[in-house]
Design an enzyme around this catalytic site. Structure first.
Site, mmCIF file in Angstrom:
data_model
loop_
_atom_site.group_PDB
_atom_site.id
_atom_site.type_symbol
_atom_site.label_atom_id
_atom_site.label_comp_id
_atom_site.label_asym_id
_atom_site.label_seq_id
_atom_site.Cartn_x
_atom_site.Cartn_y
_atom_site.Cartn_z
ATOM 1 N N GLY A 33 0.832 -1.251 -0.108
ATOM 2 C CA GLY A 33 -0.055 -0.017 -0.026
ATOM 3 C C GLY A 33 0.799 1.267 0.004
ATOM 4 N N GLY A 38 5.629 4.665 -8.728
ATOM 5 C CA GLY A 38 6.373 3.517 -9.008
ATOM 6 C C GLY A 38 5.430 2.245 -8.870
ATOM 7 N N HIS A 39 4.601 2.203 -8.045
ATOM 8 C CA HIS A 39 3.467 1.071 -7.892
ATOM 9 C C HIS A 39 2.754 1.096 -9.047
ATOM 10 C CE1 HIS A 39 4.357 1.683 -3.455
ATOM 11 N NE2 HIS A 39 4.671 0.401 -3.551
ATOM 12 N N GLN A 155 15.297 -7.944 -3.830
ATOM 13 C CA GLN A 155 14.199 -8.463 -3.652
ATOM 14 C C GLN A 155 13.477 -9.206 -4.944
ATOM 15 O OE1 GLN A 155 10.624 -6.813 -1.275
ATOM 16 N NE2 GLN A 155 9.932 -6.278 -3.482
HETATM 17 O O1 PAF Z 1 8.166 -4.421 -1.979
HETATM 18 C C1 PAF Z 1 6.960 -4.564 -1.221
HETATM 19 O O2 PAF Z 1 6.326 -3.635 -1.077
HETATM 20 C C2 PAF Z 1 7.216 -5.740 -0.453
HETATM 21 O O3 PAF Z 1 8.324 -6.212 -0.021
HETATM 22 C C3 PAF Z 1 6.208 -6.924 -0.925
HETATM 23 C C4 PAF Z 1 6.846 -7.489 -2.371
HETATM 24 C C5 PAF Z 1 4.757 -6.431 -1.237
HETATM 25 C C6 PAF Z 1 6.078 -8.097 0.086
HETATM 26 O O4 PAF Z 1 5.350 -7.783 1.263
#
Ligand code: PAF
Length: 284
Positions: A33, A38-39, A155
């Protein structure tokens, strides 16, 4: 139209079963959230590639090292849903905590090697928390494609390794880092910068771009590092957690550029930890 919000795994599965029956592809964008551009770029990439798009919002307690950080993490569900409206996502999955971690939950997904270095060195257990929740979200959504930002490159590599190792049939798609006009990589943490710190924050990206040029010309990281660190200190960065050249695949440490090499940085500016990474050589 604001996308429907689903909080229960049973409801999510009922919906994805309908889409699967119709032969539609499903893309998932996992988030915690507090959505920024970027999201939204990840959701757009999913929208372009998949018939159906699910954005998940779950502030995952297992990936926080500091209980205060978890408590203070912004929760902005209504605003997030509104931001996603123009992209036309099909479902927002905001699981109730027990839909992810039911009573008695005892499993930990841990990716060896890739998690020990860079951000993993300073945040023990963080990437286990990420791998655990992301593997659950992959299995719960049964997505064909999953979209992650290159901003969190470590990640991204860990998630790729985890999905491959566990035979989860999802294609993990890495999407370019979105930057402010002055080069600062977009992050929810940028909001924590004071006006004064915000002015100096782009120096991190500038130093990295200059390093990229010198490394491409054949210079070594060990020769370039003292000057790069001095520039960051002069701009007000109090601590550099790492400024390293690594292989973009297995993240092994390098001193000189080679195909696939990437530069990684994490540094503190007035109490805010900024991270960034850029490709030095994209020929692989
Ligand atoms: O990048 C993020 O926001 C978090 O690490 C993710 C991938 C949603 C996992 O909780």
């Amino acid at each position: 139209m604001i996308a429907p919000i689903e909080r229960a795994l049973a409801g999510l599965r009922a919906q994805t079963a309908v889409w699967r029956k119709a032969g539609e592809t499903i893309g998932v964008v996992p988030t915690m959230g507090a959505l920024h551009q970027g999201h939204l770029s990840l959701a757009r990439a999913a929208r372009e590639r998949c018939d159906r798009v699910i954005v998940t919002i779950f502030v995952n307690p297992k990936q926080f090292n500091d209980p205060d950080d978890l408590k203070n993490y912004p929760r902005t569900e209504n605003e997030d849903a509104q931001k996603l409206e123009s992209i036309g996502v099909d479902l927002i999955y905001v699981p109730d905590p027990d839909q992810i971690y039911p009573d008695g939950f005892a499993t930990n997904v841990s990716v060896a090697g890739l998690t020990d270095m860079l951000c993993g060195a300073a945040r023990p257990g963080h990437f286990d928390g990420v791998a655990t929740v992301v593997s659950k979200l992959f299995l719960q959504t049964a997505a064909d494609f999953a979209f992650f930002g290159e901003k969190d490159y470590q990640q991204l590599q860990i998630v790729r390794r985890m999905a491959a190792d566990l035979d989860i049939p999802v294609e993990v798609v890495g999407c370019p880092t979105i930057r402010e006009e002055d080069g600062l990589a977009m992050s929810s943490r940028n909001l924590l910068l004071s006006d004064r710190s915000r002015v100096y924050a782009p120096v991190l990206a500038e130093v990295m771009q200059d390093l990229r040029v010198r490394l491409s010309e054949g210079a070594t990281m060990s020769a370039l590092l003292p000057d790069a660190q001095a520039r960051l200190t002069a701009a007000g960065f109090t601590e550099v957690d790492y400024l390293e050249l690594r292989d973009g695949g297995d993240l092994s440490l390098l001193d000189q550029a080679k195909p696939g090499a990437r530069l990684f940085a994490a540094a503190w500016l007035a109490g805010v930890r900024l991270i960034d990474n850029i490709a030095v050589d994209e020929t692989r």
